[in-house]
Design an enzyme around this catalytic site. Structure first.
Site, PDB file in Angstrom:
ATOM      1  N   ARG A 251       0.821  -1.215   0.000  1.00 51.72           N
ATOM      2  CA  ARG A 251       0.000   0.000   0.000  1.00 51.72           C
ATOM      3  C   ARG A 251       0.856   1.267   0.000  1.00 51.72           C
ATOM      4  O   ARG A 251       1.915   1.324   0.627  1.00 51.72           O
ATOM      5  CB  ARG A 251      -0.967  -0.030   1.192  1.00 51.72           C
ATOM      6  CG  ARG A 251      -1.885  -1.246   1.074  1.00 51.72           C
ATOM      7  CD  ARG A 251      -2.883  -1.311   2.178  1.00 51.72           C
ATOM      8  NE  ARG A 251      -3.810  -0.188   2.136  1.00 51.72           N
ATOM      9  CZ  ARG A 251      -4.732   0.017   3.064  1.00 51.72           C
ATOM     10  NH1 ARG A 251      -4.847  -0.802   4.094  1.00 51.72           N
ATOM     11  NH2 ARG A 251      -5.543   1.040   2.962  1.00 51.72           N
TER      12      ARG A 251
ATOM     13  N   SER B 116      -8.825  11.726   2.178  1.00 49.36           N
ATOM     14  CA  SER B 116      -8.428  10.595   3.017  1.00 49.36           C
ATOM     15  C   SER B 116      -8.313  11.033   4.465  1.00 49.36           C
ATOM     16  O   SER B 116      -7.515  11.910   4.807  1.00 49.36           O
ATOM     17  CB  SER B 116      -7.081  10.045   2.542  1.00 49.36           C
ATOM     18  OG  SER B 116      -6.488   9.263   3.562  1.00 49.36           O
TER      19      SER B 116
ATOM     20  N   GLN C  63      -7.058   9.309   6.691  1.00 49.40           N
ATOM     21  CA  GLN C  63      -5.760   8.862   7.209  1.00 49.40           C
ATOM     22  C   GLN C  63      -4.693   9.922   6.948  1.00 49.40           C
ATOM     23  O   GLN C  63      -3.870  10.211   7.820  1.00 49.40           O
ATOM     24  CB  GLN C  63      -5.382   7.535   6.562  1.00 49.40           C
ATOM     25  CG  GLN C  63      -6.363   6.432   6.956  1.00 49.40           C
ATOM     26  CD  GLN C  63      -6.072   5.104   6.296  1.00 49.40           C
ATOM     27  OE1 GLN C  63      -5.202   5.000   5.439  1.00 49.40           O
ATOM     28  NE2 GLN C  63      -6.812   4.080   6.686  1.00 49.40           N
TER      29      GLN C  63
ATOM     30  N   ASP D  41     -15.435   2.098   2.635  1.00 45.39           N
ATOM     31  CA  ASP D  41     -15.165   0.691   2.954  1.00 45.39           C
ATOM     32  C   ASP D  41     -16.369  -0.211   2.660  1.00 45.39           C
ATOM     33  O   ASP D  41     -16.279  -1.429   2.816  1.00 45.39           O
ATOM     34  CB  ASP D  41     -14.791   0.556   4.430  1.00 45.39           C
ATOM     35  CG  ASP D  41     -13.446   1.210   4.717  1.00 45.39           C
ATOM     36  OD1 ASP D  41     -12.625   1.326   3.784  1.00 45.39           O
ATOM     37  OD2 ASP D  41     -13.218   1.610   5.868  1.00 45.39           O
TER      38      ASP D  41
END
Ligand code: S3P
Length: 444
Positions: free
Chosen positions: A127, A173, A175, A326
């Site tokens: 990733r 994102s 994250q 997700d």
């Protein structure tokens, strides 16, 4: 993940009945531990998700100096060191399958005067991590080593005094946003993150809850600008983790497609940035009643009464992707059982999840007798109006959500479904099989 792959099959099951309480939200569970580490004193957590991803974050918090103890099921205690006072870990921080754990912790390390090595399993090693390293380097962190293409294993040296930056993230994102904000905690100035579309806001909410000064403003048509004042004194607070909508999604879709089903999903988090799947399913004609909206642990939760429904295809706009990122694998399962065409737009980010989910989902659907198409970043599924053959052996590519989505498909398909490996389910929903069997699902 050690040992051999474990196949699992789902068989066409009778009506699903009863109630299911989804496990604690994974995003909030990671953050609860990290905020425990970053505040001085004791953070008590109730309802923590005890999946492997979160347990790896707990280990990393310990390696950085926190005392982390399990007091009972879902009940944890973290005694943190505070921003600026973390220890250099003596061993590699191994995040297993978890991109969230790794990326958030890179943010933490990136804002501290220490060096840490980050690694993970075969899925995580594929990733992209440049999306995190790039802004951290702008803040003064240094990547000492990395595998090809900015992948882990990675050795990162954090910045003793992170520079305050204004970062325009190229991707929506949470994250990326969270990593920059977490690094910004130890910056003497103001850290600003601009995201092109609003992504989940659990980090901003928790920063505020722990006492930081955070401003959130709209930016452009769909984006947001988040401003954090550096060096706040984070004060520990008790955290109650609400039920994970991304895990509830599997029971939700199973209840809609298994004929005659009626189930209740209890206390699912209704954060508007997480309920894109529910919005889409309602547009598809799902019979879902939203009951008893209430607040738990600073988030709205509700019970959902779900009845088997005749779904129809819809066009899912790209702008909805961040709020259901997700959930696309399980949405494609609903789309397979719907009447007509479902077009899901703007799914580029699915290619960099635990697997290339666009390809993994399309291949799995093909193995089950469907003919999905990928056009650019869109996925198109022609539904079979309740009559799906199934019968395939689906490759899960170390991806928990691919595994659970296709088991759900098997519960309502004529010939059931087998998946090549069920071990990764433990990363996010260790009680999945037992909980679904209690509702009447048949696995073997
Ligand atoms: C998460 C953010 C999302 C999501 C992941 C959890 C988080 O990733 O896919 O499962 O907790 O911040 P991106 O931010 O990369 O979209």
């Amino acid at each position: 993940m050690e040992g051999a792959a474990e196949r699992l099959s789902a068989q066409a099951s009778g009506p699903l009945r009863g109630g299911l309480r989804p496990p604690g939200d994974k995003s909030i569970s990671h953050r609860a531990l990290i905020f425990g580490l970053l505040s001085v004193g004791v953070t008590q957590i109730e309802g923590l998700l005890e999946g492997e991803d979160v347990l790896n974050t707990a280990k990393a918090c310990r390696a950085l100096g926190a005392r982390v103890e399990r007091l009972g099921p879902g009940r944890w205690r973290v005694e943190g060191c505070g921003v600026g006072s973390l220890l250099a870990p003596s061993q590699t921080l191994d995040f297993g399958n978890s991109g969230t754990g790794m990326r958030l912790m890179m943010g933490v390390v990136g804002g501290h005067d220490l060096t840490a090595r980050f690694d993970g399993d075969a899925s995580l090693r594929k990733r992209p991590m440049r999306r995190i390293l790039d802004p951290l380097e702008l803040m003064g962190a240094r990547t000492l080593s990395q595998a090809e293409g900015g992948r882990c294993p990675i050795e990162l040296k954090g910045a003793a005094e992170p520079l305050p930056i204004e970062y325009r993230s190229p991707v929506a994102s949470a994250q990326v946003k969270s990593a920059v904000l977490l690094a910004g905690l130890n910056s003497p100035g103001r850290t600003v993150v601009i995201e092109p579309e609003a992504s989940r806001d659990h980090t901003e909410k928790m920063l505020r809850y722990f006492g930081a000064d955070v401003a959130v403003e709209p930016f452009g048509a769909e984006g947001r600008k988040i401003t954090l004042e550096g060096r706040p004194e984070l004060r520990p607070k008790p955290i109650v983790v609400p039920g994970d909508p991304s895990s509830a999604a599997f029971a939700l879709v199973a209840g809609l497609i298994a004929p005659g089903s009626e189930i209740v999903i209890e206390a699912m988090m209704m954060n508007p940035l997480r309920v894109g799947l529910l919005t889409t399913l309602l547009e598809m004609g799902a019979d879902v009643e939203i009951l008893d909206r209430r607040e738990e642990g600073g988030e709205e939760v509700a019970d959902l009464r779900v009845r088997a429904s005749a779904l129809h295809g819809v066009d899912v706009p790209a702008g909805r992707a961040p709020s259901m990122i997700d959930e696309y694998p399980v949405l494609t399962v609903a789309a397979a059982f719907a009447r007509g065409t479902t077009r899901m737009r703007g799914l580029a980010e699915l290619r960099v999840k635990e697997s290339d989910r666009l390809e993994a989902v399309a291949a799995g659907l093909r193995a089950c007798g469907l003919e999905p198409r990928i056009e650019g970043d869109d996925l198109i599924v022609e539904g079979r109006a309740g009559d799906v053959r199934g019968g395939g052996l689906v490759k899960t590519h170390l991806d928990h959500r691919i595994a659970m989505s296709f088991l759900v498909l098997g519960l309502a398909a004529r010939e059931g479904v087998a998946i090549d490996d069920s071990r990764m389910i433990a990363t996010s929903f260790p009680t999945f099989r037992g909980e679904m069997e209690r509702l009447g699902a048949r696995f073997s």
